[in-house]
Write a protein that holds these residues in place. Structure first.
Motif, PDB file in Angstrom:
ATOM      1  N   GLY A  80       1.139  -1.353   0.037  1.00  0.00           N
ATOM      2  CA  GLY A  80      -0.035  -0.153   0.195  1.00  0.00           C
ATOM      3  C   GLY A  80       0.896   1.419  -0.091  1.00  0.00           C
ATOM      4  N   GLN A  81       1.854   0.813   0.769  1.00  0.00           N
ATOM      5  CA  GLN A  81       2.925   2.457   0.674  1.00  0.00           C
ATOM      6  C   GLN A  81       3.537   2.098  -0.248  1.00  0.00           C
ATOM      7  N   LEU A  82       3.446   1.432  -1.297  1.00  0.00           N
ATOM      8  CA  LEU A  82       5.114   1.164  -2.156  1.00  0.00           C
ATOM      9  C   LEU A  82       3.769   2.276  -3.820  1.00  0.00           C
ATOM     10  N   PHE A  83       1.961   1.787  -3.428  1.00  0.00           N
ATOM     11  CA  PHE A  83       1.835   2.466  -4.003  1.00  0.00           C
ATOM     12  C   PHE A  83       1.068   4.054  -4.157  1.00  0.00           C
ATOM     13  N   TRP A  84       0.976   4.337  -3.092  1.00  0.00           N
ATOM     14  CA  TRP A  84       1.055   5.765  -3.015  1.00  0.00           C
ATOM     15  C   TRP A  84       2.471   6.637  -2.988  1.00  0.00           C
ATOM     16  N   ASP A  85       3.665   5.522  -2.931  1.00  0.00           N
ATOM     17  CA  ASP A  85       5.146   7.173  -3.050  1.00  0.00           C
ATOM     18  C   ASP A  85       4.989   7.227  -4.680  1.00  0.00           C
ATOM     19  N   ILE A  86       4.456   5.710  -5.829  1.00  0.00           N
ATOM     20  CA  ILE A  86       5.042   5.889  -6.950  1.00  0.00           C
ATOM     21  C   ILE A  86       4.000   7.206  -7.023  1.00  0.00           C
ATOM     22  N   LEU A  87       2.718   7.006  -6.535  1.00  0.00           N
ATOM     23  CA  LEU A  87       2.194   8.236  -7.064  1.00  0.00           C
ATOM     24  C   LEU A  87       3.043   9.547  -6.320  1.00  0.00           C
ATOM     25  N   CYS A 200      29.977   2.483   7.108  1.00  0.00           N
ATOM     26  CA  CYS A 200      28.450   2.163   5.879  1.00  0.00           C
ATOM     27  C   CYS A 200      28.856   1.581   4.707  1.00  0.00           C
ATOM     28  N   LEU A 201      28.477   1.307   3.999  1.00  0.00           N
ATOM     29  CA  LEU A 201      28.557   1.211   2.182  1.00  0.00           C
ATOM     30  C   LEU A 201      27.954   2.368   1.573  1.00  0.00           C
ATOM     31  N   ARG A 202      28.797   2.727   0.681  1.00  0.00           N
ATOM     32  CA  ARG A 202      27.972   3.571  -1.037  1.00  0.00           C
ATOM     33  C   ARG A 202      26.878   3.282  -1.432  1.00  0.00           C
ATOM     34  N   PRO A 203      26.079   3.390  -0.448  1.00  0.00           N
ATOM     35  CA  PRO A 203      24.599   2.877  -1.176  1.00  0.00           C
ATOM     36  C   PRO A 203      24.357   2.684  -3.110  1.00  0.00           C
ATOM     37  N   THR A 204      24.174   1.637  -3.320  1.00  0.00           N
ATOM     38  CA  THR A 204      23.619   1.324  -4.574  1.00  0.00           C
ATOM     39  C   THR A 204      21.973   1.603  -5.264  1.00  0.00           C
ATOM     40  N   PRO A 205      21.821   2.169  -6.118  1.00  0.00           N
ATOM     41  CA  PRO A 205      20.506   2.338  -7.031  1.00  0.00           C
ATOM     42  C   PRO A 205      19.792   1.518  -7.105  1.00  0.00           C
ATOM     43  N   TYR A 206      18.471   1.300  -6.964  1.00  0.00           N
ATOM     44  CA  TYR A 206      17.526  -0.287  -6.848  1.00  0.00           C
ATOM     45  C   TYR A 206      16.812  -0.272  -7.514  1.00  0.00           C
ATOM     46  N   ARG A 227      15.504   3.524  -7.587  1.00  0.00           N
ATOM     47  CA  ARG A 227      15.297   4.679  -6.931  1.00  0.00           C
ATOM     48  C   ARG A 227      17.072   5.712  -6.928  1.00  0.00           C
ATOM     49  N   PRO A 228      17.170   6.633  -7.156  1.00  0.00           N
ATOM     50  CA  PRO A 228      18.912   6.371  -7.119  1.00  0.00           C
ATOM     51  C   PRO A 228      19.163   6.264  -5.877  1.00  0.00           C
ATOM     52  N   ALA A 229      20.245   5.798  -5.282  1.00  0.00           N
ATOM     53  CA  ALA A 229      21.185   5.356  -4.703  1.00  0.00           C
ATOM     54  C   ALA A 229      21.127   6.505  -3.162  1.00  0.00           C
ATOM     55  N   HIS A 230      20.209   5.783  -2.054  1.00  0.00           N
ATOM     56  CA  HIS A 230      20.108   6.950  -0.475  1.00  0.00           C
ATOM     57  C   HIS A 230      20.597   6.065  -0.051  1.00  0.00           C
ATOM     58  N   ILE A 231      20.651   7.162   1.830  1.00  0.00           N
ATOM     59  CA  ILE A 231      20.671   6.137   2.110  1.00  0.00           C
ATOM     60  C   ILE A 231      19.686   7.180   3.529  1.00  0.00           C
ATOM     61  N   ARG A 251      26.552  11.757  -7.847  1.00  0.00           N
ATOM     62  CA  ARG A 251      27.018  10.401  -9.123  1.00  0.00           C
ATOM     63  C   ARG A 251      26.169   9.509  -9.112  1.00  0.00           C
ATOM     64  N   ASP A 252      24.729   9.374  -9.104  1.00  0.00           N
ATOM     65  CA  ASP A 252      23.698   8.090  -9.473  1.00  0.00           C
ATOM     66  C   ASP A 252      22.984   9.334 -10.612  1.00  0.00           C
ATOM     67  N   GLU A 253      23.249   7.883 -11.515  1.00  0.00           N
ATOM     68  CA  GLU A 253      21.872   8.447 -12.338  1.00  0.00           C
ATOM     69  C   GLU A 253      20.646   8.575 -13.019  1.00  0.00           C
ATOM     70  N   TRP A 254      20.429   7.989 -11.348  1.00  0.00           N
ATOM     71  CA  TRP A 254      19.091   8.203 -11.770  1.00  0.00           C
ATOM     72  C   TRP A 254      18.154   9.202 -10.377  1.00  0.00           C
ATOM     73  N   LEU A 255      18.965  10.345  -9.862  1.00  0.00           N
ATOM     74  CA  LEU A 255      19.327  11.360  -9.383  1.00  0.00           C
ATOM     75  C   LEU A 255      17.475  12.337  -9.926  1.00  0.00           C
ATOM     76  N   GLY A 256      18.153  12.523 -11.122  1.00  0.00           N
ATOM     77  CA  GLY A 256      16.580  13.345 -11.330  1.00  0.00           C
ATOM     78  C   GLY A 256      15.118  12.327 -11.597  1.00  0.00           C
ATOM     79  N   ASN A 257      15.272  10.709 -11.739  1.00  0.00           N
ATOM     80  CA  ASN A 257      13.921  10.544 -11.823  1.00  0.00           C
ATOM     81  C   ASN A 257      14.473   9.455 -11.553  1.00  0.00           C
ATOM     82  N   ASP A 258      14.276   9.806  -9.452  1.00  0.00           N
ATOM     83  CA  ASP A 258      13.667   8.845  -8.168  1.00  0.00           C
ATOM     84  C   ASP A 258      11.813   8.307  -8.539  1.00  0.00           C
TER      85      ASP A 258
END
Ligand code: MBD
Ligand code: FE
Length: 293
Positions: A80-87, A200-206, A227-231, A251-258
């Motif tokens: 349910g949360q994912l659904f609201w998130d993509i909207l 911690c780790l430098r995060p990965t886009p996923y 989603r762009p890499a995030h912590i 540097r993440d390629e998805w930064l403008g496109n979350d």
């Protein structure tokens, strides 16, 4: 043809009193906030159905969609949360809830959405330790900075820094049976100096989980799930407004496109190559600034 009844052939289907009747059904002892919300909710929903001539077949699909979200959800999956998130709705209400009045110059740490993967009771670690419980590769990062009072600039003692992020395979610990419980999660408490540091780790886009109804929805919209890499962080301290937020790798390629619309400029950070630390290849400095309650 609209609710104003201008089309004679469809008048009966668009009884102008219908929506008002539904709104008026609310009783005098109704929950106050609900009573305030219902007129707008009912009006928008009814207008939406009328304007788009939504059919029974389409409405049934929406019922099934919501039921599917529910069936899929448990303590490890929040469809349910994912659904609201993509909207974009979680991001919208986050901004509505936590916006700060002062808009000029330096700002307190900006919020970002919680997302569906926070878990309570992450392990408590001493400053300087690591949240990495299993070597799965990835770029180990030494993250450090301070937690201060935004107004006075003074350090905040005993602030809790709750952090979580994905493994290099793009999965949070609870999504992945191969990871130890509570991997890449931790809580740290600031000393008198207000300073913090940990590994911690430098995060990965996923991709957000797209094997369920939210994923189907994305596909029908010709949208990607990335989603762009995030912590993630929750910073809290006695006497201060807690800050739920995320930081993003510039540097993440998805930064403008979350896919869930959570990126804000002030939360974009630079991971710098680090020399002379045998534990970490990257350095990340970030200062958290809290506002008193
Ligand atoms: C995530 O990892 C996340 O952080 C958000 C906000 C939504 C879906 C997946
Ligand atoms: Fe996340």
């Amino acid at each position: 043809i609209g609710a104003n009844g201008t089309s004679s052939s469809t008048k009966s289907q668009y009884d102008p009193n219908f929506t008002d009747n539904v709104i008026k059904a609310t009783g005098p002892k109704a929950n106050k906030r609900l009573a305030q919300l219902m007129p707008g909710l009912v009006r928008h929903l009814h207008d939406f159905c009328r304007e788009n001539e939504v059919t029974v077949e389409e409405w049934s699909q929406s019922v099934e969609f919501l039921n599917e979200c529910g069936r899929m959800s448990d303590d490890k999956r929040n469809e349910g949360q994912l659904f609201w998130d993509i909207l974009g709705v979680e991001s919208l209400v986050d901004e509505i809830t936590y916006k700060v009045a002062a808009d000029s110059g330096e700002k307190p740490t900006t919020t970002a959405i919680l997302g569906p993967f926070w878990r309570p009771n992450a392990p408590i670690y001493p400053m300087g330790s690591s949240t990495i419980l299993k070597d799965q590769g990835g770029d180990v990062t030494h993250m450090h900075g301070s937690v201060t009072d935004f107004t006075t600039g003074k350090p905040i003692t005993n602030a809790e820094i709750d952090i979580w992020h994905t493994a290099p395979n793009g999965l949070y610990e609870q999504q992945d049976p191969e990871q130890p419980d509570m991997n890449l999660r931790g809580r740290f408490y600031t000393p008198d100096s207000g300073d913090y540091d940990f590994y911690c780790l430098r995060p990965t886009p996923y991709p957000i989980p797209f094997d369920g109804p939210a994923g189907k929805f994305l596909k029908l919209l010709d949208r990607h799930p990335m989603r762009p890499a995030h912590i993630h962080f929750i910073i809290s301290a006695k006497g201060y407004k807690p800050v739920v937020t995320q930081i993003f790798d510039r540097r993440d390629e998805w930064l403008g496109n979350d896919s869930v619309f959570a990126v804000k400029d002030s939360l974009v950070v630079d991971f710098a190559p680090k020399q002379g630390d045998e534990k970490a290849g990257f350095d990340l400095k970030y200062d958290f600034k809290l506002v008193a309650v």
